[in-house]
Structures are given as C-alpha cells and as structure tokens.
Design a protein around this motif. Structure first.
Motif, PDB file in Angstrom:
ATOM      1  N   PHE A 241       0.828  -1.204   0.000  1.00 18.35           N
ATOM      2  CA  PHE A 241       0.000   0.000   0.000  1.00 18.35           C
ATOM      3  C   PHE A 241       0.860   1.251   0.000  1.00 18.35           C
ATOM      4  N   ASP A 242       1.922   1.245   0.781  1.00 20.11           N
ATOM      5  CA  ASP A 242       2.803   2.412   0.816  1.00 20.11           C
ATOM      6  C   ASP A 242       3.439   2.662  -0.546  1.00 20.11           C
ATOM      7  N   ALA A 243       3.764   1.605  -1.270  1.00 19.06           N
ATOM      8  CA  ALA A 243       4.301   1.761  -2.622  1.00 19.06           C
ATOM      9  C   ALA A 243       3.265   2.419  -3.532  1.00 19.06           C
ATOM     10  N   LEU A 244       2.022   1.953  -3.460  1.00 19.91           N
ATOM     11  CA  LEU A 244       0.961   2.526  -4.291  1.00 19.91           C
ATOM     12  C   LEU A 244       0.720   3.984  -3.934  1.00 19.91           C
ATOM     13  N   ALA A 245       0.603   4.264  -2.635  1.00 23.36           N
ATOM     14  CA  ALA A 245       0.367   5.635  -2.189  1.00 23.36           C
ATOM     15  C   ALA A 245       1.539   6.538  -2.532  1.00 23.36           C
TER      16      ALA A 245
ATOM     17  N   PRO B 273       2.923   2.147  -8.540  1.00 31.84           N
ATOM     18  CA  PRO B 273       1.974   1.046  -8.708  1.00 31.84           C
ATOM     19  C   PRO B 273       2.635  -0.246  -9.194  1.00 31.84           C
ATOM     20  N   ALA B 274       3.733  -0.158  -9.920  1.00 35.12           N
ATOM     21  CA  ALA B 274       4.416  -1.364 -10.390  1.00 35.12           C
ATOM     22  C   ALA B 274       4.966  -2.155  -9.199  1.00 35.12           C
ATOM     23  N   ARG B 275       5.532  -1.471  -8.220  1.00 32.77           N
ATOM     24  CA  ARG B 275       6.040  -2.158  -7.020  1.00 32.77           C
ATOM     25  C   ARG B 275       4.874  -2.771  -6.242  1.00 32.77           C
ATOM     26  N   HIS B 276       3.787  -2.004  -6.086  1.00 33.63           N
ATOM     27  CA  HIS B 276       2.578  -2.522  -5.434  1.00 33.63           C
ATOM     28  C   HIS B 276       2.152  -3.830  -6.076  1.00 33.63           C
ATOM     29  N   ASP B 277       1.997  -3.804  -7.395  1.00 36.23           N
ATOM     30  CA  ASP B 277       1.521  -4.974  -8.116  1.00 36.23           C
ATOM     31  C   ASP B 277       2.492  -6.142  -7.989  1.00 36.23           C
ATOM     32  N   ALA B 278       3.791  -5.862  -8.024  1.00 33.13           N
ATOM     33  CA  ALA B 278       4.790  -6.923  -7.897  1.00 33.13           C
ATOM     34  C   ALA B 278       4.723  -7.571  -6.515  1.00 33.13           C
TER      35      ALA B 278
END
Length: 189
Positions: free
Chosen positions: A153-157, A161-166
């Motif tokens: 979530f912190d990656a997305l925020a 978004p690529a890190r979130h998805d990974a």
C-alpha cells in the motif's frame, strides 16, 4: 433506481476511487457518477487500527452531504468501514452498497477455504466478518486465511503502482491450499 442515476462513489483513498471510476466507466457508463473523497478517514482508520465510534458521525455527515447534492445511490469503496457503512445504509433512504458484496457472492461459489488479501491490516477483520456473515446467511461454513502484503500500500500511495503490483503478485504466488483469493480492498484491483 433510474437508468441514469446520480451515484456517489464514496472513497477514502484516491486509488480506490480511481478503481471505482474505471469500473463504472466500463460496466455502467450511463450512470452519472460523482466522487466524494476523504482521505483523512483512511489515515484515521489506519492509525486507529480499525473503526472508532467517532467515525460514524463523520460518515453520516458525508452521506447527508451527498444526499443534499442529489445522490440517488452511494457506492462505498472503503472496505475497512463495514459497520459504519451498514449503519448508514439502515439510516438513510437511498440505496447504498458496500465494496465487497458482489465479490463475496461470487467467491462463495468457488469453495470453502479462502485467502483474504489486503495491503492495509485493519481491512482484514472488517472484510472477514462480512464474508463470514454472508456465508452464514447461505448456511455455509468457510475458512478464511489472512494475508497482509507488507509495503504494497505504501508503494501505491507513494506513486509506485508497479512495485505494489509486484508485491501483491509475489504474495499471491505463495498462497496454497485455498479455493480462491479474495481481494479485501478496491486498491488491489
């Protein structure tokens, strides 16, 4: 409800709001949607570790505002607030739907053991209670196995978004022995 209703998408995070906007554009473009975003509610539930009584008044105020602006229905995109959403749905005279209802109904057709995936910990208890209630109403016993994807979530925020998805995909690959993975947040879509 009219064919072209005025539907308010009530969100506590911009990424959940964006997911809801995409879903309506794809699946019900005739609906007239508007967005109500209060990301302070998200920060509040996250820091509190769950719903606190004062959140009910905050939601009532925002629902009243939405109705005063012509809302004919409200779609909530915030999974951590199930009890608050249920209270508003009982109190106000317009249709309201929580973020998980359709997914839970469909998931229950897939089996009886489910991985519940979230990127924000306080979502797990709220979502799990909702899924257990729906299963009980169907006369079903199910087992839920929680998975919180740390850092996603912190990656997305933070705009990654690529890190979130990974991170989410990596966690999903680790899950075994479940009939389905249910996504406990709109932001996971």
């Amino acid at each position: 409800m009219p064919t072209h209703p005025n539907v308010v998408l009530f969100s506590v995070h911009k990424d959940a709001m964006d997911a809801a906007v995409r879903a309506f554009a794809s699946d019900w473009p005739e609906a007239r949607t508007s967005n109500l975003l209060d990301d302070g509610l998200f920060n509040w539930v996250r820091s509190a570790g769950g719903v606190v009584p004062e959140m009910y008044d905050a939601f009532r105020t925002l629902v009243r505002y939405s109705i005063s602006r012509g809302a004919e229905g409200i779609v909530f995109t915030c999974s951590a607030f199930r009890d608050v959403i249920d209270a508003c749905a009982k109190e106000f005279p317009i249709p309201m739907i929580g973020p998980n209802e359709a997914m839970i109904e469909q998931a229950l057709d897939a089996g009886s053991r489910f991985a519940v995936m979230a990127t924000v910990g306080p979502t797990i208890p709220s979502f799990s209670a909702e899924m257990l209630d729906v299963a009980a109403a169907r006369g079903r016993k199910i087992e839920l196995v929680p998975y919180v994807v740390d850092g996603a979530f912190d990656a997305l925020a933070g705009g990654d978004p690529a890190r979130h998805d990974a991170l989410v995909a990596a966690k999903a690959r680790e899950i075994t022995g479940c009939d389905a993975i249910v996504l406990a947040q709109f932001t996971l879509s």
